[in-house]
Design a protein around this motif. Structure first.
Motif, PDB file in Angstrom:
ATOM      1  N   ALA A   1     164.235  22.044  33.049  1.00 51.80           N
ATOM      2  CA  ALA A   1     163.399  20.924  32.619  1.00 51.80           C
ATOM      3  C   ALA A   1     162.659  20.341  33.805  1.00 51.80           C
ATOM      4  CB  ALA A   1     164.251  19.833  31.971  1.00 51.80           C
ATOM      5  N   HIS A   2     161.397  20.065  33.568  1.00 51.79           N
ATOM      6  CA  HIS A   2     160.637  19.314  34.566  1.00 51.79           C
ATOM      7  C   HIS A   2     161.060  17.853  34.495  1.00 51.79           C
ATOM      8  CE1 HIS A   2     156.981  16.708  35.359  1.00 51.79           C
ATOM      9  NE2 HIS A   2     157.302  17.183  36.543  1.00 51.79           N
TER      10      HIS A   2
ATOM     11  N   GLN B   1     160.062  13.846  36.618  1.00 48.25           N
ATOM     12  CA  GLN B   1     159.113  13.182  37.520  1.00 48.25           C
ATOM     13  C   GLN B   1     159.593  13.342  38.965  1.00 48.25           C
ATOM     14  OE1 GLN B   1     157.665  13.262  34.446  1.00 48.25           O
ATOM     15  NE2 GLN B   1     156.290  12.025  35.646  1.00 48.25           N
ATOM     16  N   ILE B   2     158.667  13.286  39.902  1.00 54.56           N
ATOM     17  CA  ILE B   2     159.020  13.530  41.311  1.00 54.56           C
ATOM     18  C   ILE B   2     160.014  12.491  41.833  1.00 54.56           C
ATOM     19  CG2 ILE B   2     156.943  12.347  42.141  1.00 54.56           C
ATOM     20  CD1 ILE B   2     156.876  14.429  44.453  1.00 54.56           C
ATOM     21  N   GLY B   3     159.977  11.305  41.262  1.00 54.94           N
ATOM     22  CA  GLY B   3     160.928  10.275  41.683  1.00 54.94           C
ATOM     23  C   GLY B   3     162.218  10.279  40.893  1.00 54.94           C
ATOM     24  N   SER B   4     162.360  11.231  39.971  1.00 53.09           N
ATOM     25  CA  SER B   4     163.501  11.220  39.051  1.00 53.09           C
ATOM     26  C   SER B   4     164.516  12.323  39.343  1.00 53.09           C
ATOM     27  CB  SER B   4     163.011  11.382  37.609  1.00 53.09           C
ATOM     28  OG  SER B   4     162.096  10.377  37.279  1.00 53.09           O
TER      29      SER B   4
ATOM     30  N   SER C   1     168.145  11.092  39.166  1.00 48.40           N
ATOM     31  CA  SER C   1     168.464  10.369  37.929  1.00 48.40           C
ATOM     32  C   SER C   1     168.418  11.283  36.709  1.00 48.40           C
ATOM     33  CB  SER C   1     167.530   9.174  37.762  1.00 48.40           C
ATOM     34  OG  SER C   1     166.218   9.476  38.154  1.00 48.40           O
ATOM     35  N   PHE C   2     167.404  12.110  36.590  1.00 47.82           N
ATOM     36  CA  PHE C   2     167.340  13.021  35.438  1.00 47.82           C
ATOM     37  C   PHE C   2     168.557  13.942  35.461  1.00 47.82           C
ATOM     38  CE2 PHE C   2     166.159  16.649  32.923  1.00 47.82           C
ATOM     39  CZ  PHE C   2     165.275  16.179  31.956  1.00 47.82           C
TER      40      PHE C   2
ATOM     41  N   ALA D   1     171.436  13.406  36.807  1.00 48.12           N
ATOM     42  CA  ALA D   1     172.608  12.611  36.431  1.00 48.12           C
ATOM     43  C   ALA D   1     172.699  12.497  34.908  1.00 48.12           C
ATOM     44  CB  ALA D   1     172.512  11.214  37.054  1.00 48.12           C
ATOM     45  N   GLY D   2     171.556  12.360  34.270  1.00 49.43           N
ATOM     46  CA  GLY D   2     171.541  12.252  32.811  1.00 49.43           C
ATOM     47  C   GLY D   2     172.054  13.512  32.148  1.00 49.43           C
ATOM     48  N   VAL D   3     171.646  14.670  32.684  1.00 47.68           N
ATOM     49  CA  VAL D   3     172.111  15.948  32.125  1.00 47.68           C
ATOM     50  C   VAL D   3     173.630  16.046  32.289  1.00 47.68           C
ATOM     51  CG1 VAL D   3     171.966  18.461  32.312  1.00 47.68           C
ATOM     52  CG2 VAL D   3     169.889  17.069  32.595  1.00 47.68           C
TER      53      VAL D   3
ATOM     54  N   ALA E   1     166.147   7.248  46.385  1.00 49.58           N
ATOM     55  CA  ALA E   1     167.083   6.308  45.764  1.00 49.58           C
ATOM     56  C   ALA E   1     167.752   6.936  44.550  1.00 49.58           C
ATOM     57  CB  ALA E   1     166.355   5.034  45.363  1.00 49.58           C
ATOM     58  N   SER E   2     166.985   7.722  43.802  1.00 45.52           N
ATOM     59  CA  SER E   2     167.562   8.319  42.593  1.00 45.52           C
ATOM     60  C   SER E   2     168.634   9.344  42.968  1.00 45.52           C
ATOM     61  CB  SER E   2     166.467   8.961  41.730  1.00 45.52           C
ATOM     62  OG  SER E   2     166.120  10.236  42.194  1.00 45.52           O
TER      63      SER E   2
ATOM     64  N   ASP F   1     170.312   2.915  39.465  1.00 41.28           N
ATOM     65  CA  ASP F   1     169.848   2.245  40.676  1.00 41.28           C
ATOM     66  C   ASP F   1     168.502   1.565  40.489  1.00 41.28           C
ATOM     67  OD1 ASP F   1     169.793   5.365  40.743  1.00 41.28           O
ATOM     68  OD2 ASP F   1     167.931   4.755  41.706  1.00 41.28           O
TER      69      ASP F   1
ATOM     70  N   HIS G   1     163.578   2.689  36.657  1.00 42.37           N
ATOM     71  CA  HIS G   1     162.975   4.033  36.676  1.00 42.37           C
ATOM     72  C   HIS G   1     164.087   5.076  36.515  1.00 42.37           C
ATOM     73  CE1 HIS G   1     161.030   7.639  38.338  1.00 42.37           C
ATOM     74  NE2 HIS G   1     159.879   7.067  38.023  1.00 42.37           N
ATOM     75  N   SER G   2     165.172   4.883  37.255  1.00 43.93           N
ATOM     76  CA  SER G   2     166.305   5.797  37.126  1.00 43.93           C
ATOM     77  C   SER G   2     166.963   5.683  35.758  1.00 43.93           C
ATOM     78  CB  SER G   2     167.342   5.527  38.216  1.00 43.93           C
ATOM     79  OG  SER G   2     166.887   6.024  39.449  1.00 43.93           O
TER      80      SER G   2
ATOM     81  N   SER H   1     165.002   7.688  33.513  1.00 50.08           N
ATOM     82  CA  SER H   1     165.091   9.113  33.865  1.00 50.08           C
ATOM     83  C   SER H   1     166.436   9.685  33.444  1.00 50.08           C
ATOM     84  CB  SER H   1     164.932   9.305  35.379  1.00 50.08           C
ATOM     85  OG  SER H   1     163.709   8.785  35.816  1.00 50.08           O
ATOM     86  N   ILE H   2     167.505   8.912  33.640  1.00 51.82           N
ATOM     87  CA  ILE H   2     168.827   9.360  33.204  1.00 51.82           C
ATOM     88  C   ILE H   2     168.814   9.521  31.683  1.00 51.82           C
ATOM     89  CG2 ILE H   2     171.270   8.716  33.021  1.00 51.82           C
ATOM     90  CD1 ILE H   2     170.827   7.104  35.682  1.00 51.82           C
TER      91      ILE H   2
ATOM     92  N   GLY I   1     167.041  12.718  30.831  1.00 54.61           N
ATOM     93  CA  GLY I   1     167.863  13.902  31.089  1.00 54.61           C
ATOM     94  C   GLY I   1     168.983  14.061  30.067  1.00 54.61           C
ATOM     95  N   ALA I   2     169.607  12.948  29.721  1.00 56.09           N
ATOM     96  CA  ALA I   2     170.726  13.010  28.772  1.00 56.09           C
ATOM     97  C   ALA I   2     170.229  13.360  27.375  1.00 56.09           C
ATOM     98  CB  ALA I   2     171.465  11.676  28.761  1.00 56.09           C
TER      99      ALA I   2
ATOM    100  N   SER J   1     169.451  16.927  26.964  1.00 58.50           N
ATOM    101  CA  SER J   1     170.627  17.788  26.871  1.00 58.50           C
ATOM    102  C   SER J   1     171.291  17.720  25.506  1.00 58.50           C
ATOM    103  CB  SER J   1     171.643  17.385  27.946  1.00 58.50           C
ATOM    104  OG  SER J   1     171.027  17.358  29.199  1.00 58.50           O
TER     105      SER J   1
ATOM    106  N   GLU K   1     156.520   4.915  34.289  1.00 55.57           N
ATOM    107  CA  GLU K   1     156.158   6.323  34.453  1.00 55.57           C
ATOM    108  C   GLU K   1     156.841   7.207  33.416  1.00 55.57           C
ATOM    109  OE1 GLU K   1     157.631   8.310  37.933  1.00 55.57           O
ATOM    110  OE2 GLU K   1     156.183   9.921  37.779  1.00 55.57           O
TER     111      GLU K   1
ATOM    112  N   HIS L   1     161.530  22.917  29.469  1.00 57.73           N
ATOM    113  CA  HIS L   1     160.921  21.664  29.025  1.00 57.73           C
ATOM    114  C   HIS L   1     159.836  21.231  30.011  1.00 57.73           C
ATOM    115  CE1 HIS L   1     164.671  20.048  26.598  1.00 57.73           C
ATOM    116  NE2 HIS L   1     164.218  21.198  26.147  1.00 57.73           N
TER     117      HIS L   1
END
Lengths: 354, 401
Positions: A87-88, A90-93, A96-97, A99-101, A136-137, B63, B66-67, B70-71, B74-75, B78, B96, B214
């Motif tokens: 998955a793509h 964002q460059i700042g994510s 965090s992304f 972590a979500g997975v 930070a992410s 944090d 934005h995070s 993003s989290i 991602g979740a 999935s 964003e 994706h």
């Protein structure tokens, strides 16, 4: 309903020593999660790294790709070279992304919504994402200790956008945001952010290591160590970019060795159990930085004093790794013993090609 | 651990806790939190539920906003059911992510308890935070009390996760006026929720057994089909929204019109057009004014995305004057006031019987709109009706005679 216990994967190490086979190793898994046919440049360091990393990780893997050249060059025209889910983000994510997975799989397996061993979750962040906008992410993901591996494929610049300076661009490195000129002859004046060490110091419970595409087996073993470590891991990998570094494309692996041999890219591991750095990795040779610099157009403008400054920097890194310095390297830190790389005109001509 | 929820019961909670309760009933898998007033209380409540073992979910303190988003992205990618939220500048910090989340068709749910942006940065409710993201492909609407907030969160998951829709939802409530006002809320039986809300399954999650990619980079000519598909998903949500509200009424016994609430509009000449909590005060004011003979009513917009253009046109065309209560800032906009005016006028453009439309900048900075201001606004509308013309497009209420 009782919580279901999560099965984690445990990948074996490759037996070859660190120096390992250079181009061929019969132990390598046949699986190719990262297939050929993408649009990366000839000799692309990041994509060599991508292939080794995903081979080491195997098929039960999910890849996260923040914006960067490994996003744009790999996933063009709605086609991607990934045989595993990717998955793509964002460059700042990056952190965090990812972590979500990882959080999703923790919850879904525990609640019986997904059955199987916990997947290897790998984020492939460029150094722009990893050292600047997504820092930070990533710190957040490491701090919270999600079971994932975050890789910084470090080509020491924003390559995808046309070679701009990042916090990882070395002193003296020419980019389109740090060009040399009469007022600033050395081009980049700042020294790179010590990114991997920041991550180890700030998140000591994580497995953290540096690696280089010049040492494929070492890289793949570190990928597996990072994945086997329960919790977050971080790997910073030297991946030369022929477009931005301006070198002959067959020399990517050579550069990956030279950068280590000249002390500009220390290879180490942070052991989270012992809470200490492991500096036992030793390259076969030690060389002056000029041998590494002279192969690359991005350093073509450097004067003797700038090369001496870089040699001092390299010598400090050797000392940090408790390596005794040969007299030749101490002499090489004095500008009197060095010559300029090229005339300003010659360097400017190279700058035009970037 | 399974979600432990008691049988149907009445509790006294505020809007923030109502939203948290809805997330618990929905058995969310991943929650991402970051503190900012006033929505924080929702995440505080969820943290306690997880700590108590009432809800089995990954509770992640991010944090940044934005995070957080993003989290959530991602979740959701999935295959997890995800709940997040924010207020004010926090909504903007995550900006964003709004297009990527709707663009990859991930039905993340975000609770927004409105707060002013900076300036003034006070804790009061202004809808500008959420409305600035109104065209990012998220389903969006406002609740006017805690019960409606609870219900809208369950409806949001059901609608957004429907295979015909697959869009994220911003379930909005006014900061303080809903988020921190305690009222009676009926919590359903777990069985009712299970009947209404099937488990979340995305057709193409990040699953190593069925590899998918994706969000690859594309060429310009490959962009329009993707954008069209997202636009069609938003249009296609309309019948799904109506169907979900019918099902909701059947299972829970509370029937809402998904688009508009009309209050005392029979025989009305002038009406307020409003979103969110100020409708509660407006209803009270309208009753008073009706007793004094003013033919005034209320039309409350419940869902702004997708925008019910024809319903708004048909509803508002019946009247002589429409007064839009903005509670948002649209600097330099069509009316030089808020952004809701343009939404109302555009819907009315095709109507053969267009009412006069005037915009009121009221409730700014999160101030309450008090009864005498409703009377003042009603008089402005009645004056316009008498004259057959508006005095001006935008009135800043409280700054004029």
């Amino acid at each position: 309903m009782p919580a279901i216990e999560i099965q984690r994967q445990m990948l074996p190490m490759f037996p070859s020593p660190n120096q390992g086979a250079r181009f061929y190793n019969p132990e390598l898994p046949e699986t190719e999660p990262f297939v050929p046919g993408h649009r990366t440049c000839a000799g692309c360091g990041p994509s060599i790294q991508y292939r080794m990393t995903s081979k080491a990780s195997g098929d039960n893997t999910i890849l996260v790709g923040p914006t960067g050249c490994m996003y744009v060059a790999n996933s063009s025209y709605l086609c991607t070279p990934y045989n595993v889910p990717w998955a793509h983000t964002q460059i700042g994510s990056s952190g965090s992304f990812t972590a979500g997975v990882a959080a999703a799989y923790e919850a879904m397996i525990r609640k019986g919504k997904w059955k199987g061993a916990f997947p290897n979750i790998i984020c492939e962040a460029g150094d722009g994402s990893a050292s600047d906008i997504g820092l930070a992410s990533i710190s957040g993901a490491l701090y919270r200790n999600h079971d994932c591996l975050i890789i910084c494929y470090d080509n020491e610049q924003y390559a995808n956008t046309g070679i701009q300076a990042s916090s990882r661009t070395p002193y003296g490195g020419m980019t389109t945001f740090s060009p040399p000129g009469p007022t600033i002859p050395e081009a980049k004046k700042l020294f790179p952010k010590d990114l991997a060490r920041m991550m180890a110091a700030g998140h000591p419970h994580c497995y953290v290591a540096t690696a280089s595409v010049g040492y494929p087996i070492d890289l793949m073993n570190k990928v597996r160590k990072g994945l086997n470590h329960k919790g977050a891991s971080y790997l910073m990998v030297y991946t030369p970019c022929q477009k931005g570094f301006v070198y002959e494309t067959p020399r990517s692996i050579d550069l990956g060795r030279l950068v280590v041999e000249c002390g500009l890219y220390p290879i180490w591991e942070w052991n989270p159990e012992k809470r200490e750095f492991d500096y036992s990795f030793r390259p076969q040779n030690m060389r002056p930085v000029s041998e590494y610099l002279k192969l690359q157009g991005r350093f073509g403008h450097l004067h003797a004093e700038h090369i001496a400054t870089l040699q001092k920097f390299a010598n400090e890194q050797w000392r940090m790794m408790k390596v005794e310095l040969p007299a030749a390297l101490i002499r090489a830190a004095d500008a009197k013993n060095l010559v300029d790389m090229a005339s300003a005109e010659a360097a400017a001509a190279i700058a035009e090609t970037v | 651990m399974a979600t432990a929820v008691a049988k149907k019961k009445k509790v006294r909670i505020n809007g923030c806790v109502a939203a948290a309760q809805a997330a618990k009933y929905a058995d969310v898998d991943v929650i991402t939190a970051y503190p900012i007033r006033p929505y924080t209380a929702t995440m505080m409540a969820l943290a306690q539920m997880v700590a108590n073992g009432e809800l089995d979910a990954e509770y992640i303190v991010a944090d940044s906003e934005h995070s957080q988003l993003s989290i959530a992205h991602g979740a959701s990618s999935s295959g997890a059911r995800v709940f997040t939220g924010s207020s004010g500048v926090g909504v903007q910090f995550a900006y964003e992510l709004y297009s990527p989340i709707s663009g990859t068709r991930m039905p993340v749910q975000m609770m927004i308890a409105d707060r002013t942006l900076d300036p003034p940065g006070d804790f009061g409710s202004e809808h500008t935070d959420a409305l600035s993201a109104r065209d990012m492909g998220w389903l969006m609407g406002w609740s006017c009390d805690a019960q409606e907030a609870f219900d809208n969160h369950l409806l949001g998951f059901r609608i957004g996760e429907d295979r015909r829709v697959l869009l994220p939802q911003m379930v909005c409530q006014d900061g303080f006026f809903v988020s921190h006002i305690t009222t009676d809320v009926e919590l359903p039986d777990t069985g009712q929720v299970q009947e209404f809300l099937p488990p979340y399954t995305h057709p193409y999650p990040l699953d190593p057994r069925r590899p998918v990619s994706h969000g690859p980079q594309i060429m310009p000519e490959q962009g329009p089909p993707l954008q069209l598909e997202r636009a069609r998903a938003m249009e296609g949500a309309v019948p799904v929204i109506e169907q979900a509200h019918d099902e909701f009424a059947r299972i829970f016994g509370r029937r809402y019109d998904p688009w508009l609430e009309e209050f005392m509009t029979d025989g009305a000449d002038v009406v307020f057009f409003v979103q969110g909590a100020h409708a509660v005060t407006a209803r009270y004011a309208i009753r008073h004014m009706r007793e004094r003979g003013a033919k005034v009513g209320l039309v409350r917009l419940k869902t702004i995305r997708p925008y019910p253009t024809d319903r708004v046109k048909d509803a508002l065309s019946k009247f002589k004057v429409v007064g839009v209560i903005e509670t948002n800032l649209g600097l330099g906009s069509v009316s030089s006031g808020g952004v809701l005016y343009a939404e109302a006028c555009a819907a009315l453009y095709e109507s053969p019987t267009r009412p006069l439309v005037v915009s009121f900048m009221a409730g700014m900075g999160g101030e309450a709109i008090v009864l005498k201001e409703f009377y003042w606004m009603t008089n402005k509308m009645l004056d316009a009706q008498k004259r057959g013309a508006i005095e001006k497009r935008t009135h800043w209420v409280g700054f004029e005679e």
